[in-house]
Enzyme design. Structure first.
Site, PDB file in Angstrom:
ATOM      1  N   ASP A  95     -11.780   6.047  10.377  1.00 28.52           N
ATOM      2  CA  ASP A  95     -10.964   6.668   9.339  1.00 28.52           C
ATOM      3  C   ASP A  95     -10.682   8.131   9.675  1.00 28.52           C
ATOM      4  O   ASP A  95     -11.564   8.841  10.166  1.00 28.52           O
ATOM      5  CB  ASP A  95     -11.708   6.584   8.002  1.00 28.52           C
ATOM      6  CG  ASP A  95     -10.812   6.876   6.818  1.00 28.52           C
ATOM      7  OD1 ASP A  95      -9.578   6.810   6.971  1.00 28.52           O
ATOM      8  OD2 ASP A  95     -11.343   7.176   5.727  1.00 28.52           O
ATOM      9  N   ASN A 137      -3.575  -1.578   4.557  1.00 31.18           N
ATOM     10  CA  ASN A 137      -2.707  -0.696   5.347  1.00 31.18           C
ATOM     11  C   ASN A 137      -1.308  -1.265   5.509  1.00 31.18           C
ATOM     12  O   ASN A 137      -0.358  -0.519   5.787  1.00 31.18           O
ATOM     13  CB  ASN A 137      -3.308  -0.451   6.730  1.00 31.18           C
ATOM     14  CG  ASN A 137      -4.583   0.361   6.695  1.00 31.18           C
ATOM     15  OD1 ASN A 137      -5.461   0.181   7.538  1.00 31.18           O
ATOM     16  ND2 ASN A 137      -4.715   1.253   5.717  1.00 31.18           N
TER      17      ASN A 137
END
Length: 232
Positions: A25, A73
């Site tokens: 991340d 996503n």
């Protein structure tokens, strides 16, 4: 010192964790802080991913899982999704050349639904091109979500216990995780590898993924060793 049950806590304090997941991340934030585009951040993150895969091999990890592109996503802007897919397709093709000498077998976990054809083709090439390798398994989360994985398995499950259920998951050969590392500062699992993380040690670090160095990786493994030693 007794050997711990791997299905619950994996390795002894004298061993590195055998099965590690990294939630990669922070690429976009890393780029923003440097006045770069999101694409440049994702490219930097891809380069770091290849380096940490090599490090994992050298450090004795048997299975490394990267949670890189979640099913959530896919809801980003079409432009960003297309950019990410292009970068990952290129990385998979590059990986065929690199992973072979390292002895890494690549297995992509997640849904193929909604993936561009060139991305799907790149996955097929990477999996086929590394299928004979046996030094380390690399599981790559692409369009993946832990809840969806469990729902899909539950729909086909007709009883028989945990091992039967496990064989219905995306990658039945993926073992229980010893350690989950998440970069970027957030303290949550974000729907990643929910079944496999049941007994894992969780380590959340503030470094954004492109800043996650080999030294920081080694420190994370050492932290796991300290925690495992404290449980003996």
């Amino acid at each position: 010192m007794h050997q711990l049950d791997h299905q619950q806590s994996g390795a002894t304090a004298q061993q590195p964790p055998r099965c590690v997941a990294i939630y990669t991340d922070g690429n976009a934030r890393w780029a923003t802080r440097r006045g770069l585009s999101a694409m440049e951040g994702h490219l930097a993150g891809g380069k770091v991913a290849l380096k940490r895969v090599r490090d994992a091999c050298e450090l004795g990890i048997e299975q490394l899982s990267l949670f890189t592109f979640s099913v959530d996503n896919m809801m980003r802007s079409a432009e960003e999704v297309a950019t990410l897919m292009s970068i990952m397709a290129a990385l998979f093709d590059q990986g065929i050349q690199l992973l072979g000498p390292w002895g890494v077998r690549l297995r992509v976990v997640g849904s193929r639904n909604g993936l561009p054809q060139d991305m799907s083709d790149a996955v097929d090439r990477a999996e086929a091109g590394t299928a004979h390798n046996s030094r380390m398994d690399l599981f790559f989360g692409l369009n993946y979500g832990g809840r969806q994985e469990l729902l899909d398995a539950a729909q086909r499950y007709q009883g028989g216990g945990e091992e039967v259920f496990r064989r219905l998951l995306c990658a039945p050969e993926m073992r229980d995780l010893d350690l989950v590392i998440r970069t970027g500062g957030d303290r949550r699992l974000s729907n990643g590898f929910l079944w496999h993380a049941a007994y894992a040690e969780l380590l959340f670090v503030d470094e954004l993924w492109p800043d996650f160095t080999r030294e920081r990786f080694e420190n994370a493994l050492a932290e796991y060793g300290r925690r495992a030693h404290g449980k003996d």
